[in-house]
Design a protein around this motif. Structure first.
Motif, mmCIF file in Angstrom:
data_model
loop_
_atom_site.group_PDB
_atom_site.id
_atom_site.type_symbol
_atom_site.label_atom_id
_atom_site.label_comp_id
_atom_site.label_asym_id
_atom_site.label_seq_id
_atom_site.Cartn_x
_atom_site.Cartn_y
_atom_site.Cartn_z
ATOM 1 N N LYS A 357 -19.309 8.551 22.948
ATOM 2 C CA LYS A 357 -20.665 8.630 23.471
ATOM 3 C C LYS A 357 -21.412 9.759 22.767
ATOM 4 C CE LYS A 357 -23.379 9.067 27.723
ATOM 5 N NZ LYS A 357 -23.349 9.336 29.191
ATOM 6 N N ASP A 358 -22.637 9.484 22.378
ATOM 7 C CA ASP A 358 -23.479 10.459 21.677
ATOM 8 C C ASP A 358 -22.865 10.905 20.353
ATOM 9 O OD1 ASP A 358 -25.318 10.371 23.750
ATOM 10 O OD2 ASP A 358 -24.450 12.104 24.792
ATOM 11 N N ALA A 359 -22.214 9.988 19.668
ATOM 12 C CA ALA A 359 -21.635 10.305 18.357
ATOM 13 C C ALA A 359 -22.711 10.698 17.363
ATOM 14 C CB ALA A 359 -20.854 9.107 17.825
ATOM 15 N N ASP A 360 -23.941 10.248 17.607
ATOM 16 C CA ASP A 360 -25.053 10.560 16.705
ATOM 17 C C ASP A 360 -25.754 11.868 17.063
ATOM 18 O OD1 ASP A 360 -26.036 9.585 19.094
ATOM 19 O OD2 ASP A 360 -27.659 8.438 18.178
ATOM 20 N N ARG A 361 -25.291 12.554 18.101
ATOM 21 C CA ARG A 361 -25.886 13.838 18.486
ATOM 22 C C ARG A 361 -25.272 14.951 17.646
ATOM 23 N NH1 ARG A 361 -28.154 15.642 23.356
ATOM 24 N NH2 ARG A 361 -29.028 13.543 23.448
ATOM 25 N N CYS A 362 -26.092 15.865 17.170
ATOM 26 C CA CYS A 362 -25.641 16.943 16.294
ATOM 27 C C CYS A 362 -24.495 17.731 16.920
ATOM 28 C CB CYS A 362 -26.813 17.878 15.984
ATOM 29 S SG CYS A 362 -26.420 19.191 14.808
ATOM 30 N N CYS A 363 -23.553 18.144 16.082
ATOM 31 C CA CYS A 363 -22.401 18.915 16.560
ATOM 32 C C CYS A 363 -22.711 20.409 16.640
ATOM 33 C CB CYS A 363 -21.192 18.678 15.656
ATOM 34 S SG CYS A 363 -21.422 19.266 13.948
ATOM 35 N N GLY A 364 -23.850 20.825 16.044
ATOM 36 C CA GLY A 364 -24.233 22.228 16.102
ATOM 37 C C GLY A 364 -23.908 23.019 14.857
ATOM 38 N N SER A 365 -23.428 22.342 13.815
ATOM 39 C CA SER A 365 -23.101 23.043 12.569
ATOM 40 C C SER A 365 -24.371 23.359 11.792
ATOM 41 C CB SER A 365 -22.155 22.194 11.714
ATOM 42 O OG SER A 365 -21.994 22.765 10.441
ATOM 43 N N ALA A 366 -25.040 22.313 11.296
ATOM 44 C CA ALA A 366 -26.359 22.443 10.664
ATOM 45 C C ALA A 366 -26.406 23.513 9.582
ATOM 46 C CB ALA A 366 -27.435 22.708 11.728
ATOM 47 N N GLY A 367 -25.545 23.375 8.570
ATOM 48 C CA GLY A 367 -25.532 24.350 7.478
ATOM 49 C C GLY A 367 -24.930 25.667 7.937
ATOM 50 N N ILE A 368 -25.748 26.716 8.008
ATOM 51 C CA ILE A 368 -25.253 28.015 8.481
ATOM 52 C C ILE A 368 -25.780 28.323 9.888
ATOM 53 C CG2 ILE A 368 -24.960 28.977 6.168
ATOM 54 C CD1 ILE A 368 -27.646 30.408 6.516
ATOM 55 N N TYR A 369 -26.266 27.294 10.577
ATOM 56 C CA TYR A 369 -26.812 27.470 11.921
ATOM 57 C C TYR A 369 -25.758 28.045 12.867
ATOM 58 C CZ TYR A 369 -29.425 26.127 16.197
ATOM 59 O OH TYR A 369 -30.104 26.119 17.387
ATOM 60 N N ASN A 370 -24.489 27.612 12.707
ATOM 61 C CA ASN A 370 -23.443 28.099 13.616
ATOM 62 C C ASN A 370 -23.133 29.575 13.386
ATOM 63 O OD1 ASN A 370 -22.159 27.754 11.154
ATOM 64 N ND2 ASN A 370 -20.643 26.288 11.911
ATOM 65 N N ILE A 371 -23.698 30.158 12.332
ATOM 66 C CA ILE A 371 -23.574 31.594 12.095
ATOM 67 C C ILE A 371 -24.843 32.322 12.544
ATOM 68 C CG2 ILE A 371 -23.309 33.395 10.337
ATOM 69 C CD1 ILE A 371 -21.716 31.353 8.692
ATOM 70 N N THR A 372 -25.996 31.781 12.168
ATOM 71 C CA THR A 372 -27.262 32.448 12.488
ATOM 72 C C THR A 372 -27.701 32.236 13.933
ATOM 73 O OG1 THR A 372 -28.543 30.532 11.721
ATOM 74 C CG2 THR A 372 -28.037 32.247 10.096
ATOM 75 N N GLU A 373 -27.306 31.110 14.523
ATOM 76 C CA GLU A 373 -27.677 30.797 15.915
ATOM 77 C C GLU A 373 -26.405 30.413 16.672
ATOM 78 O OE1 GLU A 373 -30.550 31.273 17.162
ATOM 79 O OE2 GLU A 373 -31.810 31.481 15.371
ATOM 80 N N SER A 374 -25.467 31.343 16.690
ATOM 81 C CA SER A 374 -24.133 31.055 17.221
ATOM 82 C C SER A 374 -24.150 30.595 18.682
ATOM 83 C CB SER A 374 -23.251 32.295 17.072
ATOM 84 O OG SER A 374 -21.975 32.069 17.619
ATOM 85 N N GLU A 375 -24.941 31.248 19.516
ATOM 86 C CA GLU A 375 -24.934 30.924 20.944
ATOM 87 C C GLU A 375 -25.348 29.474 21.197
ATOM 88 O OE1 GLU A 375 -26.934 32.418 25.189
ATOM 89 O OE2 GLU A 375 -27.254 33.575 23.341
ATOM 90 N N MET A 376 -26.450 29.049 20.607
ATOM 91 C CA MET A 376 -26.901 27.670 20.790
ATOM 92 C C MET A 376 -25.922 26.700 20.141
ATOM 93 S SD MET A 376 -29.001 25.419 21.979
ATOM 94 C CE MET A 376 -30.524 26.228 22.508
ATOM 95 N N SER A 377 -25.417 27.060 18.973
ATOM 96 C CA SER A 377 -24.469 26.198 18.272
ATOM 97 C C SER A 377 -23.220 25.943 19.114
ATOM 98 C CB SER A 377 -24.063 26.832 16.940
ATOM 99 O OG SER A 377 -23.059 26.075 16.299
ATOM 100 N N MET A 378 -22.680 26.992 19.720
ATOM 101 C CA MET A 378 -21.469 26.833 20.529
ATOM 102 C C MET A 378 -21.762 26.061 21.815
ATOM 103 S SD MET A 378 -19.105 28.060 18.676
ATOM 104 C CE MET A 378 -20.088 27.489 17.275
ATOM 105 N N GLN A 379 -22.951 26.211 22.347
ATOM 106 C CA GLN A 379 -23.350 25.454 23.535
ATOM 107 C C GLN A 379 -23.376 23.961 23.215
ATOM 108 O OE1 GLN A 379 -26.791 27.167 25.456
ATOM 109 N NE2 GLN A 379 -27.299 25.253 26.516
#
Length: 446
Positions: A357-379
């Motif tokens: 379910k929601d396989a097309d929803r972003c995983c939160g990686s987005a290039g370096i997003y998981n480093i620059t926006e870690s809190e939202m990425s992990m959520q």
């Protein structure tokens, strides 16, 4: 009017801004809108409204505007569902570039951006050098010492966990010993060029080798121009548009005279940026038509394998396992490739494919997003792992290096290492392909 406001007015595509009807179809597809508690300024519609307000001089491009744009993943899930066909990704990149070009960074940030964007990614030899250092760290015992002494606890949790899941780095010898052409290992169907990528041909070297082998067995004669470089996606998404254009022009030069049917990629993020070269260079009279010719040949590895009937001509077998697929946002939303990976996975004997379910929803990686926006990425990742758990899969397959690392990060965070794994689709298909070791070694022939 400030210089930044003036730049917004001069450079933003007002027709594209006006195309947004404020209908709200994009809202459910936007991860940051959902995860922020349905905050309008963190939705595509809201961000477009902010851009338009800056262009009209109603508001200034202040920290709140910049924060809203920074928090966007750039996944472009809003584009396929938009009834007006708004090219939100193009608007986002232009706005980010304007802000970055007029923003006064601190000395440390300015130095870091200079090193990353100008000093490292444009030069493949430097990418190899950094990867070699990582390999020495992993193979020398330093990594084990860092874990035992607790040194990694000094780093943010997401970075410390990411360090655990990085792939084993190849040796410098392997990274330098790269082919420039490979013969087909089946009846010739196509002549293709391969876009190696910067990270893909260093940190993810094995995946590139697997991709080349699959192409050979699919009936492709392959050329690999050594003059190619980084696609420029990281630059384009981070407000370094001029550098992205330089990299694009170099890649077009490297590929345009090869007489090939397609240019094959195996990284969703790279492929999407390559497809957008015609937009990136649309105002350059010398390169716009050449960029269009280049981007028209871009095709993902899964797309060409299905086109050539690879999954019907070869026996694909694995031990019994339940497999689910996590879409690469850019592969699906920009390149429109989402059915082909699923067809390939479903063709493997022993695989129980389950659509998450929601396989097309972003995983939160987005290039370096998981480093620059870690809190939202992990959520976002935590919610993704909930869907993975519901699928009861033992293997997660994806088609982009960032997504792959993010899913491995999720597995590690959930304590599922050894129970659940994440793998690139090229590596997964190589596992399933019934070939000999000699066939694999053919990849390194020149």
């Amino acid at each position: 009017m400030t210089k930044m406001q003036q730049a917004f007015k001069e450079r933003m595509d007002e027709d594209e801004l006006l195309n947004c009807m404020r209908c709200g179809f994009c809202l459910p597809s936007c991860p940051t809108y959902v995860e922020s508690g349905y905050k309008e300024s963190h939705s595509p519609r809201g961000r477009i409204a902010l851009m338009k307000a800056v262009v009209d001089g109603i508001i200034e491009p202040d920290e709140d505007v910049e924060r809203s744009l920074d928090l966007c993943l750039g996944c472009r899930a809003c584009e396929p569902v938009c009834p007006s066909g708004v090219k939100y990704g193009h608007l986002l990149e232009e706005a980010r570039d304007i802000i970055q070009q007029h923003k006064k960074h601190s000395v440390p940030v300015r130095a870091l951006r200079k090193v990353v964007f100008d000093g490292v990614f444009p030069y493949q030899n430097r990418m190899r050098l950094l990867t070699n250092f990582l390999g020495i760290y992993q193979r020398s015992g330093l990594q084990a010492v860092a874990h035992k002494t607790g040194v990694m606890r000094l780093f943010p949790e997401s970075l410390a966990t990411m360090e655990k899941v990085l792939p084993k780095a190849p040796t410098m010898k392997d990274m330098k010993n790269r082919p420039t052409a490979l013969p087909t290992l089946a009846s010739k169907q196509k002549r293709v060029a391969f876009f190696t990528g910067c990270l893909m041909d260093t940190m993810f070297l094995e995946t590139n080798n697997a991709t080349l082998t699959l192409l050979q067995h699919a009936g492709c004669e392959i050329v690999i121009p050594p003059e190619q470089n980084c696609c420029g996606a990281l630059h384009g998404h981070s407000g370094e548009k001029s550098k992205a254009k330089e990299l694009a022009i170099k890649n077009i030069k490297a590929f345009e005279n090869l007489d090939v049917d397609y240019i094959i990629t195996n990284a969703g993020g790279c492929g999407a940026f390559l497809v957008d070269y015609d937009h990136l260079l649309k105002d350059d009279s010398d390169w716009s038509s050449r960029a269009s010719a280049f981007q028209s040949k871009i095709k993902d590895i899964s797309a060409i394998l299905v086109e050539l009937g690879f999954h019907k001509k070869h026996k694909l077998t694995l031990r019994p396992q339940r497999v689910t697929y996590q879409d690469s946002c850019h592969l699906r939303n920009v390149q429109g490739t989402f059915l082909q990976p699923r067809l390939l996975l479903q063709a493997v004997e022993g695989v129980d494919f389950f659509e998450m379910k929601d396989a097309d929803r972003c995983c939160g990686s987005a290039g370096i997003y998981n480093i620059t926006e870690s809190e939202m990425s992990m959520q976002i990742l935590d919610h993704k792992m909930e869907k993975v758990a519901e699928s009861e899969a033992t293997t997660i397959v994806t088609a982009n290096p960032g997504c792959l690392l993010q899913m491995k990060l999720g597995i590690e965070r959930e304590g599922l290492t050894g129970i659940l794994r994440a793998v690139h689709i090229a590596d997964f298909l190589m596992e399933a392909l019934d070939i000999t070791e000699a066939d694999v070694e053919t990849v390194m022939e020149r």
